[in-house]
Design an enzyme around this catalytic site. Sequence first.
Site, PDB file in Angstrom:
ATOM      1  N   HIS A  54     -14.647   1.199  -0.962  1.00 20.07           N
ATOM      2  CA  HIS A  54     -13.522   0.333  -0.597  1.00 20.07           C
ATOM      3  C   HIS A  54     -12.463   1.090   0.191  1.00 20.07           C
ATOM      4  O   HIS A  54     -11.329   0.637   0.315  1.00 20.07           O
ATOM      5  CB  HIS A  54     -12.894  -0.295  -1.853  1.00 20.07           C
TER       6      HIS A  54
ATOM      7  N   CYS B 134      -0.697   4.992  17.014  1.00 17.34           N
ATOM      8  CA  CYS B 134      -2.030   5.591  16.837  1.00 17.34           C
ATOM      9  C   CYS B 134      -2.088   6.876  17.657  1.00 17.34           C
ATOM     10  O   CYS B 134      -1.780   6.862  18.860  1.00 17.34           O
ATOM     11  CB  CYS B 134      -3.118   4.626  17.317  1.00 17.34           C
TER      12      CYS B 134
ATOM     13  N   ASN C 248     -12.512   2.756  -6.161  1.00 22.23           N
ATOM     14  CA  ASN C 248     -11.097   3.101  -6.148  1.00 22.23           C
ATOM     15  C   ASN C 248     -10.679   3.683  -4.797  1.00 22.23           C
ATOM     16  O   ASN C 248     -11.448   4.395  -4.158  1.00 22.23           O
ATOM     17  CB  ASN C 248     -10.789   4.119  -7.261  1.00 22.23           C
TER      18      ASN C 248
ATOM     19  N   GLU D 294     -13.531  -2.426 -22.196  1.00 16.61           N
ATOM     20  CA  GLU D 294     -14.018  -3.728 -22.683  1.00 16.61           C
ATOM     21  C   GLU D 294     -15.316  -4.056 -21.955  1.00 16.61           C
ATOM     22  O   GLU D 294     -15.567  -3.541 -20.876  1.00 16.61           O
ATOM     23  CB  GLU D 294     -12.992  -4.835 -22.376  1.00 16.61           C
TER      24      GLU D 294
ATOM     25  N   ALA E 174     -11.807   5.942 -21.131  1.00 20.09           N
ATOM     26  CA  ALA E 174     -12.630   6.804 -20.258  1.00 20.09           C
ATOM     27  C   ALA E 174     -12.442   8.276 -20.583  1.00 20.09           C
ATOM     28  O   ALA E 174     -13.401   9.058 -20.586  1.00 20.09           O
ATOM     29  CB  ALA E 174     -12.262   6.540 -18.797  1.00 20.09           C
TER      30      ALA E 174
ATOM     31  N   SER F 278     -14.772  -3.987 -14.051  1.00 26.02           N
ATOM     32  CA  SER F 278     -14.900  -5.283 -14.736  1.00 26.02           C
ATOM     33  C   SER F 278     -16.126  -6.063 -14.286  1.00 26.02           C
ATOM     34  O   SER F 278     -16.439  -7.105 -14.823  1.00 26.02           O
ATOM     35  CB  SER F 278     -13.656  -6.133 -14.458  1.00 26.02           C
TER      36      SER F 278
ATOM     37  N   GLY G   6     -15.538   2.001 -16.144  1.00 31.02           N
ATOM     38  CA  GLY G   6     -14.209   1.428 -15.922  1.00 31.02           C
ATOM     39  C   GLY G   6     -14.145   0.392 -14.826  1.00 31.02           C
ATOM     40  O   GLY G   6     -13.220   0.400 -14.020  1.00 31.02           O
TER      41      GLY G   6
ATOM     42  N   CYS H 138      -5.176   6.255  20.477  1.00 33.33           N
ATOM     43  CA  CYS H 138      -5.055   5.339  21.628  1.00 33.33           C
ATOM     44  C   CYS H 138      -3.614   5.009  21.954  1.00 33.33           C
ATOM     45  O   CYS H 138      -3.322   4.237  22.863  1.00 33.33           O
ATOM     46  CB  CYS H 138      -5.827   4.048  21.355  1.00 33.33           C
TER      47      CYS H 138
ATOM     48  N   TYR I 255       0.825  -1.217   0.000  1.00 32.32           N
ATOM     49  CA  TYR I 255       0.000   0.000   0.000  1.00 32.32           C
ATOM     50  C   TYR I 255       0.858   1.265   0.000  1.00 32.32           C
ATOM     51  O   TYR I 255       0.428   2.303  -0.511  1.00 32.32           O
ATOM     52  CB  TYR I 255      -1.005  -0.024   1.172  1.00 32.32           C
TER      53      TYR I 255
HETATM   54  N1  APR Z   1     -10.819   3.516 -19.909  1.00 35.79           N
HETATM   55  C1  APR Z   1     -11.964   2.879 -19.528  1.00 35.79           C
HETATM   56  N2  APR Z   1     -11.984   1.655 -18.954  1.00 35.79           N
HETATM   57  C2  APR Z   1     -10.787   1.048 -18.777  1.00 35.79           C
HETATM   58  C3  APR Z   1      -9.563   1.639 -19.150  1.00 35.79           C
HETATM   59  C4  APR Z   1      -9.608   2.934 -19.737  1.00 35.79           C
HETATM   60  N3  APR Z   1      -8.495   3.576 -20.129  1.00 35.79           N
HETATM   61  N4  APR Z   1      -8.549   0.758 -18.852  1.00 35.79           N
HETATM   62  C5  APR Z   1      -9.135  -0.320 -18.306  1.00 35.79           C
HETATM   63  N5  APR Z   1     -10.480  -0.165 -18.272  1.00 35.79           N
HETATM   64  C6  APR Z   1     -11.497  -1.099 -17.763  1.00 35.79           C
HETATM   65  C7  APR Z   1     -11.215  -2.546 -18.082  1.00 35.79           C
HETATM   66  O1  APR Z   1     -11.799  -2.897 -19.335  1.00 35.79           O
HETATM   67  C8  APR Z   1     -11.918  -3.254 -16.929  1.00 35.79           C
HETATM   68  O2  APR Z   1     -13.290  -3.429 -17.247  1.00 35.79           O
HETATM   69  O3  APR Z   1     -11.480  -0.995 -16.363  1.00 35.79           O
HETATM   70  C9  APR Z   1     -11.839  -2.244 -15.793  1.00 35.79           C
HETATM   71  C10 APR Z   1     -10.801  -2.617 -14.752  1.00 35.79           C
HETATM   72  O4  APR Z   1     -11.274  -3.776 -14.093  1.00 35.79           O
HETATM   73  P1  APR Z   1     -10.534  -4.229 -12.753  1.00 35.79           P
HETATM   74  O5  APR Z   1      -9.065  -4.178 -12.980  1.00 35.79           O
HETATM   75  O6  APR Z   1     -11.170  -5.507 -12.319  1.00 35.79           O
HETATM   76  O7  APR Z   1     -10.866  -3.066 -11.705  1.00 35.79           O
HETATM   77  P2  APR Z   1     -12.198  -2.892 -10.854  1.00 35.79           P
HETATM   78  O8  APR Z   1     -13.400  -3.318 -11.637  1.00 35.79           O
HETATM   79  O9  APR Z   1     -12.190  -1.506 -10.317  1.00 35.79           O
HETATM   80  O10 APR Z   1     -11.981  -3.916  -9.624  1.00 35.79           O
HETATM   81  C11 APR Z   1     -12.982  -3.921  -8.638  1.00 35.79           C
HETATM   82  O11 APR Z   1     -11.623  -5.396  -7.300  1.00 35.79           O
HETATM   83  O12 APR Z   1      -9.591  -6.005  -6.469  1.00 35.79           O
HETATM   84  C12 APR Z   1     -10.763  -5.367  -6.168  1.00 35.79           C
HETATM   85  O13 APR Z   1     -10.957  -3.696  -4.564  1.00 35.79           O
HETATM   86  C13 APR Z   1     -10.492  -3.927  -5.852  1.00 35.79           C
HETATM   87  O14 APR Z   1     -11.928  -2.051  -6.235  1.00 35.79           O
HETATM   88  C14 APR Z   1     -11.316  -3.163  -6.865  1.00 35.79           C
HETATM   89  C15 APR Z   1     -12.353  -4.188  -7.301  1.00 35.79           C
END
Ligand code: APR
Length: 231
Positions: A107, A134, A90, A202, A218, A176, A174, A137, A54
């Site tokens: 998150h 902390c 995010n 995608e 995006a 998945s 953006g 505490c 992190y």
């Molecule tokens: N513009 C638009 N979309 C984009 C771009 C871009 N330039 N680049 C990537 N993407 C899309 C991909 O197509 C995919 O659908 O962003 C998405 C990224 O997916 P993930 O990597 O799975 O991210 P996310 O959906 O935010 O993950 C959800 O999973 O690991 C946990 O806590 C973490 O908050 C996160 C959660």
Amino acid sequence: MAEKIVILTGAGISAESGLGTFRDVGGLWTEYNLEDVATPEGFARNPALVRRFYDARRENALGARPNAAHHALARLAAARPGDVTLITQNIDTLHEAAGHTGVLHMHGRIDQARCGDCGAVVPWTGPMTAEDQCEACESVGSMRPDVVWFGEMPIGLDLIADRLAAATLFVAIGTSGAVYPAAGFVAEARQYRARTLELSLEPSDVSGLFDETRLGAATEIVPAWVDTLLA
Ligand code: APR
């Protein structure tokens, strides 16, 4: 009646700001085993590894700049006060850096830390070590990133449920659609007859549940969508 818009963003909205996504080629979960760095068990097993993971994400996130997509959503929220709810998965704060207020970080946030002993949440911009104390505490070594790990309860789910129930339009940007409960918001919005739109590079795992999916970067398709909405 005014359009009530609920927007969910994922890592894809910050990709063009240079922050890695998780499941794309080269994504974070292809480099790290999420069980080791994004679960309470992983933190208990090896807190130093998790703090280092992190620390790197914090440095990247705090060094990044919001892009045209973050700015477009901030513009929309400012133009429609009270009608736009932004939920982000995010942990970066690029929406805030673009001037967006009232962002719901389901998150958590990388610019904050939480005490594992008393629960106090404090701003945190530098590295985190086992020697940190902390300020509430005075426990030593109890600080953890203020982020939600797998197996932990996301933040604000009651408020999110209320906003989805009142939504006339749900937009996912953006993400998945791989992680619940966020991936289930589109189905919830549809139950309340909201129209649903997906903007991503995608198709997601839940694209089939959206009335419309627009594919592209995006920084191109989000400002275009906001411009048509505000026209
Ligand atoms: N513009 C638009 N979309 C984009 C771009 C871009 N330039 N680049 C990537 N993407 C899309 C991909 O197509 C995919 O659908 O962003 C998405 C990224 O997916 P993930 O990597 O799975 O991210 P996310 O959906 O935010 O993950 C959800 O999973 O690991 C946990 O806590 C973490 O908050 C996160 C959660």
